[in-house]
Design an enzyme around this catalytic site. Structure first.
Site: not given
Ligand code: ITT
Length: 200
Positions: A10-11, A72, A156, A178, A183-184
């Site tokens: 994820n860029a 994660d 998401g 944001k 959280h991130r």
């Molecule tokens: P990677 O390729 O880096 O693993 P990802 O998109 O699969 O990234 P994440 O672990 O960052 O997965 O997030 C898992 C899920 O949680 C993601 O698909 C969203 O549904 C939700 N999520 C996580 N962070 C979010 C955010 O900042 N805003 C909205 N939804 C979020």
């Protein structure tokens, strides 16, 4: 300069962590997992965000011989006992189908009124070294869930999470707004002293 690898394709995440390291004056070069295309994706068999972040970081550090960061994250809803949690990306059954995941969650919460719609985004960020040294930190963004999706930014569950103290959803915030409260963003910023401690 130490090269650091981030376990994602994820860029947006790479740009965000790169900016945080640079702002902190850390000289490390950050690359994404795409820089090592032969490294296989690791199965997320952990039952917590921290376990999954550590699994991914260790696998990447072992495979590349570089210090590796992995995160994660997910959405935790109080009335659902913390679900979708680690299952956030595949809540509807199909991994990464953001719309189906969000629609299912809204349907499940249809009868729950505003006083009981508290939720938070959670993120664990792990740093692992090739010698097995590990650290993990966490960040949270608390808020409540709207009844209908609003806003077009982000991804998401952003269109339904309204951060505490704001009248907008995460999908109505600019990326900078944001990142400042997310959280991130918090977990990545908490990694700065850890990187400094372990990598100098
Ligand atoms: P990677 O390729 O880096 O693993 P990802 O998109 O699969 O990234 P994440 O672990 O960052 O997965 O997030 C898992 C899920 O949680 C993601 O698909 C969203 O549904 C939700 N999520 C996580 N962070 C979010 C955010 O900042 N805003 C909205 N939804 C979020």
């Amino acid at each position: 300069m130490t090269r650091l690898i981030l376990a994602t394709r994820n860029a947006g995440k790479i740009t965000e962590l790169r900016a945080i390291l640079a702002d902190a004056g850390l000289p490390h070069e950050l690359v994404g997992a795409d820089a090592y295309p032969d490294v296989p994706d690791v199965k997320e068999t952990g039952v917590t965000f921290a376990e999954n972040a550590l699994l991914k970081a260790h696998a990447l550090a072992r495979a590349t011989g570089l210090p590796a960061v992995a995160d994660d994250s997910g959405l935790c809803v109080d009335v659902l006992g913390g679900a979708p949690g680690i299952f956030s990306a595949r809540w509807s059954g199909r991994h990464g189908d953001d719309k189906a995941n969000l629609d299912l969650l809204l349907a499940q919460l249809a009868d729950i009124d505003d006083t009981h719609r508290a939720a938070h985004f959670a993120c664990a960020a792990a740093l692992a070294l090739p010698d097995g040294t590990e650290r993990v930190v966490e960040g949270h963004l608390r808020g409540s869930l709207r009844h209908t999706p609003t806003g077009t930014n982000g991804f998401g569950y952003d269109p339904i999470l309204q951060p505490e103290g704001d009248s907008r959803t995460c999908a109505q915030l600019t990326p900078e707004e944001k990142n400042a409260i997310s959280h991130r963003g918090k977990a990545f910023r908490a990694l700065v002293p850890v990187v400094r401690e372990l990598l100098g």
